[in-house]
Design a protein around this motif. Structure first.
Motif, PDB file in Angstrom:
ATOM      1  N   TYR A   1       0.837  -1.204   0.000  1.00  0.00           N
ATOM      2  CA  TYR A   1       0.000   0.000   0.000  1.00  0.00           C
ATOM      3  C   TYR A   1       0.871   1.252   0.000  1.00  0.00           C
ATOM      4  O   TYR A   1       0.595   2.218  -0.722  1.00  0.00           O
ATOM      5  CB  TYR A   1      -0.922  -0.021   1.211  1.00  0.00           C
ATOM      6  N   GLY A   2       1.944   1.223   0.788  1.00  0.00           N
ATOM      7  CA  GLY A   2       2.866   2.354   0.798  1.00  0.00           C
ATOM      8  C   GLY A   2       3.472   2.602  -0.565  1.00  0.00           C
ATOM      9  O   GLY A   2       3.633   3.752  -0.994  1.00  0.00           O
ATOM     10  N   GLY A   3       3.810   1.514  -1.275  1.00  0.00           N
ATOM     11  CA  GLY A   3       4.364   1.670  -2.607  1.00  0.00           C
ATOM     12  C   GLY A   3       3.367   2.218  -3.604  1.00  0.00           C
ATOM     13  O   GLY A   3       3.700   3.067  -4.438  1.00  0.00           O
ATOM     14  N   LEU A   4       2.123   1.758  -3.523  1.00  0.00           N
ATOM     15  CA  LEU A   4       1.093   2.224  -4.453  1.00  0.00           C
ATOM     16  C   LEU A   4       0.736   3.687  -4.200  1.00  0.00           C
ATOM     17  O   LEU A   4       0.494   4.450  -5.142  1.00  0.00           O
ATOM     18  CB  LEU A   4      -0.141   1.328  -4.353  1.00  0.00           C
ATOM     19  N   LEU A   5       0.707   4.089  -2.941  1.00  0.00           N
ATOM     20  CA  LEU A   5       0.470   5.502  -2.652  1.00  0.00           C
ATOM     21  C   LEU A   5       1.627   6.358  -3.153  1.00  0.00           C
ATOM     22  O   LEU A   5       1.420   7.451  -3.693  1.00  0.00           O
ATOM     23  CB  LEU A   5       0.272   5.707  -1.151  1.00  0.00           C
ATOM     24  N   ALA A   6       2.854   5.859  -2.994  1.00  0.00           N
ATOM     25  CA  ALA A   6       4.022   6.605  -3.469  1.00  0.00           C
ATOM     26  C   ALA A   6       3.996   6.767  -4.981  1.00  0.00           C
ATOM     27  O   ALA A   6       4.489   7.762  -5.525  1.00  0.00           O
ATOM     28  CB  ALA A   6       5.306   5.897  -3.039  1.00  0.00           C
ATOM     29  N   ALA A   7       3.403   5.790  -5.683  1.00  0.00           N
ATOM     30  CA  ALA A   7       3.303   5.839  -7.136  1.00  0.00           C
ATOM     31  C   ALA A   7       2.086   6.620  -7.611  1.00  0.00           C
ATOM     32  O   ALA A   7       1.855   6.722  -8.818  1.00  0.00           O
ATOM     33  CB  ALA A   7       3.242   4.424  -7.699  1.00  0.00           C
ATOM     34  N   SER A   8       1.303   7.159  -6.679  1.00  0.00           N
ATOM     35  CA  SER A   8       0.047   7.839  -7.016  1.00  0.00           C
ATOM     36  C   SER A   8      -0.833   6.950  -7.882  1.00  0.00           C
ATOM     37  O   SER A   8      -1.425   7.397  -8.877  1.00  0.00           O
ATOM     38  CB  SER A   8       0.330   9.171  -7.738  1.00  0.00           C
ATOM     39  N   PHE A   9      -0.927   5.691  -7.502  1.00  0.00           N
ATOM     40  CA  PHE A   9      -1.715   4.729  -8.271  1.00  0.00           C
ATOM     41  C   PHE A   9      -3.182   5.127  -8.247  1.00  0.00           C
ATOM     42  O   PHE A   9      -3.731   5.477  -7.196  1.00  0.00           O
ATOM     43  CB  PHE A   9      -1.537   3.325  -7.690  1.00  0.00           C
ATOM     44  N   GLN A  10      -3.823   5.063  -9.412  1.00  0.00           N
ATOM     45  CA  GLN A  10      -5.188   5.538  -9.557  1.00  0.00           C
ATOM     46  C   GLN A  10      -6.138   4.409  -9.926  1.00  0.00           C
ATOM     47  O   GLN A  10      -5.746   3.425 -10.577  1.00  0.00           O
ATOM     48  CB  GLN A  10      -5.249   6.606 -10.654  1.00  0.00           C
ATOM     49  N   ALA A  11      -7.397   4.550  -9.509  1.00  0.00           N
ATOM     50  CA  ALA A  11      -8.436   3.595  -9.889  1.00  0.00           C
ATOM     51  C   ALA A  11      -8.513   3.504 -11.408  1.00  0.00           C
ATOM     52  O   ALA A  11      -8.420   4.513 -12.113  1.00  0.00           O
ATOM     53  CB  ALA A  11      -9.789   4.019  -9.317  1.00  0.00           C
TER      54      ALA A  11
END
Length: 359
Positions: free
Chosen positions: A159-169
């Motif tokens: 989750y930390g990695g996906l937030l850092a990548a600004s992962f979007q729906a």
């Protein structure tokens, strides 16, 4: 209080009675209800992973518990609150470049070792002392649910990695290492965040089939051959369109060729996040082509653990039903059986399995 103590590397944990932790300003004392046992705990305790820790040590990385006491700087934390004890302890005297230690687990650099010497003992005990900001409220839960909530320790990493990548729906994600403990959690978390598709490569066909069964058509599995060029092409073909983001969570034993095969599937202007353990035991460097990164405007970044705000956000995902915990297979042990728990965690490692100590 009772605690499991690592007195020397390569030796079993000693179940001892030690002094209760003493709270100072800026801290909280938490009664540990459930503490996860990571699958590689035996490698840390044997010295195989070469983590920089000082002994004796009460180990344990994170916990679910209830607040016993908090200091004058806590304005909302109350006695009895259910909290996640975040093991990522950051120094408070440099907001831009804080030193970090994982309480009860590992340290990084000289500053991290200084933190480690103070916030030393982890969660394999009846109580734990944490910085106030590391006792993060998760809302009321039933005591029998505490062991399942330990899954946050694993899920917060991807989750930390996906937030850092600004992962979007709606985006397409490739999880490199999807058949592992952290990788499979990354698949579940990405889907909870609204991923349009998750490409899940790996060599373990049983786990790949299980991921497909659990999550359906939004997951596209790929059986890897070990040939870098062939695997890269198969991963690209599995995706319904361009791959927007790649999250690498491969373990230290994985070769850099497997990392590179996955990372170079990302589309131009795509993002790559490195969170795995590749290279920690030595070996070749990653060797990504400079022209490919530059001409395709690729963002490559490392991410260690997660930011503090990720924890309440993940708790909200769980409470909303987007990230259910009821499918996780949990085996619990008493504190007296801590060594059996460590052995069990190593022998029964795998996706959606948790070994938990309940003091």
């Amino acid at each position: 209080m009772k605690a499991a103590v690592l007195k020397s590397l390569g030796q079993p944990l000693a179940i001892d009675h030690i002094a209760d932790p003493e709270m100072r300003s800026g801290e909280a004392i938490v009664d540990v209800v459930a503490a996860p046992v990571l699958p590689y705990a035996n490698e840390v305790f044997s010295g195989e992973r070469r983590y920089p820790i000082e002994l004796p040590l009460v180990p344990g990385c994170g916990a679910i518990g209830r607040v016993r006491a908090s200091g004058p700087d806590a304005t909302r934390l109350k006695v009895g609150d259910w909290v996640f004890c975040d093991p990522t302890v950051r120094s408070r005297d440099d907001a831009s470049m804080p030193d970090i230690t994982l309480q009860g687990w590992s340290a990084r650099g000289e500053g991290g070792l200084r933190l480690h010497r103070y916030y030393h003992d982890g969660a394999f005990a009846e109580q734990i002392r944490v910085p106030t900001e590391n006792a993060i409220r998760i809302g009321n839960i039933e005591p029998e649910q505490a062991a399942r909530w330990c899954a946050l320790t694993v899920m917060l990493v991807p989750y930390g990695g996906l937030l850092a990548a600004s992962f979007q729906a709606g985006e397409t994600l490739l999880v490199s290492g999807a058949t592992g403990n952290f990788g499979s959690a990354g698949v579940a978390v990405a889907l909870a965040m609204g991923a349009g598709c998750v490409v899940a490569p790996g060599r373990n066909e049983r786990v790949l089939d299980d991921l497909q069964r659990r999550f359906g058509e939004r997951v596209r599995t790929v059986k890897l051959s070990g040939n870098e060029e062939e695997d890269r092409e198969r991963m690209r073909e599995a995706a319904p369109g361009p791959i927007d983001c790649v999250l690498d969570l491969l373990p230290p034993s994985a070769p850099t060729t497997a990392v590179r095969a996955a990372l170079m599937t990302v589309r131009p202007y795509g993002r790559v996040v490195l969170m795995g353990g590749v290279g920690m035991l030595g070996g070749d460097g990653l060797d990504l082509p400079y022209p490919w990164i530059m001409r395709n405007d690729i963002t490559v970044r490392g991410k260690w653990m997660c930011s503090p705000d990720a924890i309440p956000r993940m708790a909200a995902l769980v409470r909303s039903g987007l990230l259910p915990l009821d499918h996780i297979d949990v085996t619990t042990f008493s504190l007296d059986c801590a060594n059996e728990a460590v052995e069990h965690a190593a022998e029964h490692a795998g996706p959606f399995r948790m070994t938990v100590i309940q003091p």
